[in-house]
Write an enzyme that holds these catalytic residues in place. Structure first.
Site, PDB file in Angstrom:
ATOM      1  N   HIS A   1     -73.785  87.195  -1.932  1.00 38.89           N
ATOM      2  CA  HIS A   1     -74.013  87.485  -3.340  1.00 38.89           C
ATOM      3  C   HIS A   1     -75.068  88.580  -3.505  1.00 38.89           C
ATOM      4  O   HIS A   1     -75.815  88.885  -2.569  1.00 38.89           O
ATOM      5  CB  HIS A   1     -74.498  86.220  -4.065  1.00 38.89           C
ATOM      6  CG  HIS A   1     -73.557  85.060  -3.961  1.00 38.89           C
ATOM      7  ND1 HIS A   1     -72.792  84.624  -5.018  1.00 38.89           N
ATOM      8  CD2 HIS A   1     -73.256  84.238  -2.912  1.00 38.89           C
ATOM      9  CE1 HIS A   1     -72.066  83.588  -4.637  1.00 38.89           C
ATOM     10  NE2 HIS A   1     -72.336  83.326  -3.358  1.00 38.89           N
TER      11      HIS A   1
ATOM     12  N   SER B   1     -71.735  84.669  10.564  1.00 40.99           N
ATOM     13  CA  SER B   1     -72.219  85.868  11.220  1.00 40.99           C
ATOM     14  C   SER B   1     -73.654  86.119  10.810  1.00 40.99           C
ATOM     15  O   SER B   1     -74.431  85.185  10.688  1.00 40.99           O
ATOM     16  CB  SER B   1     -71.338  87.073  10.930  1.00 40.99           C
ATOM     17  OG  SER B   1     -71.696  88.156  11.765  1.00 40.99           O
TER      18      SER B   1
ATOM     19  N   ASP C   1     -76.436  81.642   2.502  1.00 38.66           N
ATOM     20  CA  ASP C   1     -77.042  80.548   3.248  1.00 38.66           C
ATOM     21  C   ASP C   1     -77.267  81.023   4.682  1.00 38.66           C
ATOM     22  O   ASP C   1     -76.561  81.909   5.183  1.00 38.66           O
ATOM     23  CB  ASP C   1     -76.111  79.338   3.278  1.00 38.66           C
ATOM     24  CG  ASP C   1     -76.046  78.601   1.947  1.00 38.66           C
ATOM     25  OD1 ASP C   1     -76.565  79.122   0.941  1.00 38.66           O
ATOM     26  OD2 ASP C   1     -75.443  77.502   1.913  1.00 38.66           O
TER      27      ASP C   1
END
Length: 271
Positions: free
Chosen positions: A135, A237, A74
């Site tokens: 991922h 981050s 995200d």
């Protein structure tokens, strides 16, 4: 060790403390409210035993994975495009008007001939409100992981505009990967108050470390399927997605919010 690293280590230590239930519930709810976090995909806030557990929260239901190459996390796309050459070195834009050296960023994780045809890139900033796990963007093989010690400057848009070459100055882990079409890199960049970057496949990778040490670990037959979880940040981050030119066609982005599982690119078919 400078002040930013000391404060980041302290923050990481404090956020790992499991406070008494009433205090922890208050801290969790306060954090969620302050950063406007949507908890609809996650456990009830009271079930997280520390702020670290809340930061690194796992999805409770699997996301739908779109066709093609998907976002590994995200976040917000700050910039994407093709690298350009300046002073015999490849550069990219961190944000409009502010650049960073791709070769410095990837130091220790590439051979010179692997970059000779150019690179495409996508910078994804994870804010404190975001889901912090990352991922596999496609079926891939991880060839190596390179840890590079560095500063822990904040990576939000304000600081990118004030510190030149910021991404290439910060602590980071670069994963060199192979897809069905060629090589690409996923670079996980540390930042102020990011306690750790964790990788499920290699727990020996320690970030925000007390000792300065750079290293590369190579792997054999380390395969992941599209969407499979690689690890997580403890707080937000930036992830930089870098691919050999001519391998992937990235979609057009302009400060778009992304979700893990959304399509960001497709493989280029060569006829």
């Amino acid at each position: 060790m400078n002040f930013i690293k000391i404060s980041s280590n302290l923050f990481g230590l404090l956020s790992s403390i499991k406070f008494p239930k009433l205090i922890q519930n208050f801290l969790n709810k306060s954090y969620i409210k302050f950063f406007h976090i949507d908890m609809s995909e996650f456990k009830d806030p009271s079930e997280y035993e520390s702020l670290n557990a809340l930061f690194a929260r796992a999805l409770q239901e699997e996301r739908v994975l779109e066709e093609g190459i998907i976002s590994p996390c995200d976040g917000k796309v700050l910039q994407s495009g093709s690298a350009f050459m300046a002073d015999n070195e490849l550069f990219a834009f961190a944000i409009k008007g502010h650049t960073y050296s791709l070769e410095t960023l990837l130091k220790g994780s590439f051979e010179s001939q692997e970059l000779q045809n150019g690179l495409d890139y996508l910078n994804i900033y994870l804010a404190p409100k975001d889901y912090h796990r990352y991922h596999a963007p496609c079926d891939l093989e991880i060839l190596s992981a390179t840890y590079t010690d560095g500063a822990l400057y904040s990576v939000n848009e304000k600081y990118i505009c004030t510190i030149s070459n910021l991404y290439a100055k910060n602590e980071r882990v670069s994963l060199k990967c192979r897809s069905i079409k060629g090589l690409f890199w996923l670079v996980f960049i540390g930042a102020r108050n990011v306690g750790k970057m964790r990788f499920h496949f290699d727990t020996s990778i320690q970030t925000n470390a007390k000792k300065n040490h750079n290293f590369t670990t190579k792997y054999d037959n380390l395969l992941f399927q599209k969407g499979q979880e690689l690890g997580y940040f403890e707080l937000g981050s930036t992830v930089v997605f870098i691919a050999q030119k001519g391998q992937m066609l990235f979609k057009e982005f302009a400060n778009n919010e992304l979700k893990f599982g959304a399509k960001i690119a497709e493989f280029i078919e060569i006829h």
